[in-house]
Scaffold this motif. Sequence first.
Motif, mmCIF file in Angstrom:
data_model
loop_
_atom_site.group_PDB
_atom_site.id
_atom_site.type_symbol
_atom_site.label_atom_id
_atom_site.label_comp_id
_atom_site.label_asym_id
_atom_site.label_seq_id
_atom_site.Cartn_x
_atom_site.Cartn_y
_atom_site.Cartn_z
ATOM 1 N N PRO A 153 0.484 -0.924 0.127
ATOM 2 C CA PRO A 153 0.180 0.108 0.164
ATOM 3 C C PRO A 153 0.865 1.255 -0.114
ATOM 4 O O PRO A 153 0.408 2.487 -1.330
ATOM 5 N N MET A 154 1.699 0.902 0.803
ATOM 6 C CA MET A 154 3.222 2.866 0.718
ATOM 7 C C MET A 154 3.286 2.881 -0.393
ATOM 8 O O MET A 154 3.256 3.385 -1.069
ATOM 9 N N PHE A 210 2.253 1.746 -3.605
ATOM 10 C CA PHE A 210 0.440 2.252 -4.216
ATOM 11 C C PHE A 210 0.247 3.966 -4.248
ATOM 12 O O PHE A 210 0.453 4.505 -4.258
ATOM 13 N N GLN A 211 0.775 3.899 -2.272
ATOM 14 C CA GLN A 211 0.432 5.617 -2.210
ATOM 15 C C GLN A 211 1.228 6.570 -3.059
ATOM 16 O O GLN A 211 1.300 7.759 -3.560
ATOM 17 N N LEU A 220 0.585 6.959 -6.187
ATOM 18 C CA LEU A 220 -0.803 7.644 -6.430
ATOM 19 C C LEU A 220 0.031 9.327 -5.810
ATOM 20 O O LEU A 220 -0.854 10.095 -7.267
ATOM 21 N N GLY A 272 -7.485 6.836 -6.096
ATOM 22 C CA GLY A 272 -6.009 6.334 -5.805
ATOM 23 C C GLY A 272 -6.661 5.830 -4.169
ATOM 24 O O GLY A 272 -6.139 5.170 -3.554
ATOM 25 N N LEU A 273 -7.051 6.831 -3.450
ATOM 26 C CA LEU A 273 -7.625 6.400 -2.166
ATOM 27 C C LEU A 273 -8.316 4.921 -1.526
ATOM 28 O O LEU A 273 -8.514 4.258 -1.250
ATOM 29 N N ASN A 311 -6.690 2.404 -2.960
ATOM 30 C CA ASN A 311 -5.717 1.347 -2.103
ATOM 31 C C ASN A 311 -6.525 1.448 -0.187
ATOM 32 O O ASN A 311 -5.088 -0.128 0.207
ATOM 33 N N PHE A 312 -7.403 2.030 -0.959
ATOM 34 C CA PHE A 312 -8.550 1.121 0.790
ATOM 35 C C PHE A 312 -8.414 -0.434 0.698
ATOM 36 O O PHE A 312 -8.180 -0.934 0.971
ATOM 37 N N LEU A 349 -6.627 -2.554 -1.826
ATOM 38 C CA LEU A 349 -5.975 -3.688 -1.738
ATOM 39 C C LEU A 349 -5.307 -3.764 -0.427
ATOM 40 O O LEU A 349 -4.975 -4.979 -0.008
ATOM 41 N N SER A 350 -5.245 -2.420 0.428
ATOM 42 C CA SER A 350 -4.902 -2.885 1.816
ATOM 43 C C SER A 350 -5.962 -3.926 2.521
ATOM 44 O O SER A 350 -5.531 -4.559 2.938
#
Length: 608
Positions: free
Chosen positions: A18-19, A21-22, A25, A194-195, A198-199, A201-202
């Motif tokens: 996730p990091m 990916f962030q 983003l 993206g958020l 990311n959510f 995926l996490s």
Amino acid sequence: MPRGLKLAPQLLTLVTIPMIFQLGLLAWLGNLQKDAETEAELAIHATFISRAMQKLQKDLTAFAAENVGEKPLRKHRVSLFEFQEQYDTINRDYVELDKLLADKPNHLNVLHQSEIATKQAVELIRQARESFERAPEEEVKVRRRIFEKLRPFVAQILSDNLIDVGRQFDDMVVHEPEKQAMLRKQTHDALIAGLALNFILSAVLALFIIVRVTGRLKRVNENAYLFAAGKPMAPELGGGDELAELDKSFHSLVSALEQVIHRERVVVENAHDIILTMNEQGRISTINKACKTMLDCEPEDLIGVYLVELVDASDVARAQDFFNDLQKTPTSEGTIQLKIKWKNNAELHTLWSAKFDKKEASTFCVIHDINERMQAEQLRQEILAMVSHDLRSPLSTIQNCLEMLEDGMLGTLTERGAKLTSATQLSCQRMLTLINDLLDIEKIKSGMMPCNIEDVDITEVLKSAVEPMQEWAKERGVKVEYIPCDATARGDAGKLIRVVSNLLGNAVKFSPSGGTVRVSAIKQGNNVEVSVADEGKGIPHEMLDSIFDRFKQVAGASIGGSGLGLAICKSFIDLHGGKIWAESVIGKGSTFKFVVPAATPVSSAKEL
């Protein structure tokens, strides 16, 4: 995700993906932001160009209207100063646009064409003005001629291309807010998307790891429950992570415990003593196979049986009191002798070693068959009775007869007869002493030796022991000294005198001629210490502890004895709750000491 991966890398993966990916983003949003800033800069630049272009067109239009418009036949109304000022303004407009269009070569080319045409037109107009000054009457003709020459330059100055350039930048200024709004919308949509991704995926990664870890933890937990229930456990977890290692260690521990339990079970099942457990109600819960040998019954026959059904009726009350007290005592353990009997079998004497476990709420017992010991004890008692009656009585009779012979009551003995009589009497006395000592030892061992505890003057005890020994000590050339002590002890005077006499007799016996034996006492705190010191050969250090055992004598001692005197001394001191010991230096002598409780002031007051 591979099973062999440790938990730490798995958790690191849960955080890292996730990091990453962030970070992607953020890079995307940064790029959109950069595009928005670029568009904003272009919009500002376009605004400057549009304004400069409009100003140029306005200034060119005004210049043309004043110098080239529909006034060729009329008198010129613009002064030379105004003309130059208009031209300077137009020139500044071109310079500013030249800077603004420096990165746009096509537009800059159109601007340069207009600028060149403007310069040429201004030059023609300047020439015309000079002609007007030389020949004013020819002004109308000159104006017409110059007007004809200026027409092509006017078309180039305000060409369609230049007007299109202005319109392009005007359009950019007009449509720029729409582009900005579109970029803002793209940024907003990218951020939301993206958020959300990311959510998701996490959540997916966390769910995957949690499900995987909890599933493996559940397997370990199930194995623990299965082991507690005594059922076969599930196979070991595969992989090399911490949970697999934990499960493997748990399986190894269980295997080791099973081996220990198996060994303990084998020991218990093959033990000759009965080993059983009882609940708090006194019912037998488990029992080993030794009951088949001792009670002639199977273990299943005794499961659930109450203790009172197994113990002989004469011992039931005592057994119940013992086990009830066992649950209340701090140590929760003890021993008791009980007679047991099962159905029609013979009565069995047993020794119970019991311990109550509060956590298990059960009593663990080991039952030892002491029938043979009881028979041996009975035989010993019979032998003691024989010794005390069948040996001591005849020996006493023989000793009385020997005394009569020695006193001449049965006639005068020859010198040789007197010596034989004296030797026989001495041997008889030693036999009686040995018998009495054996009886005393057995009385103490069986708890039948009375001990009358009272306040005793230690000086009187020493005096009573020393005075009878003085004559015998002189005959052996040994000097006996005793130091009076102002101390009172709690004890049995007769037994304390006998202890001091035994110690003093040994000291005189093993002292060389010319030696001195010292008897003394001293009060130390709550005790009175008595010591008897000699100047004999001494006792080896390794025998100082065993010298008080029965029939134990110093190796190489030339003077014999029963070997029971020191054992009796120790038994008497133990009855008083005291302590006796020996100190010795080879070649310098030995010192025997004992301590007994001192009398308290309260006790002394009561006696008075």
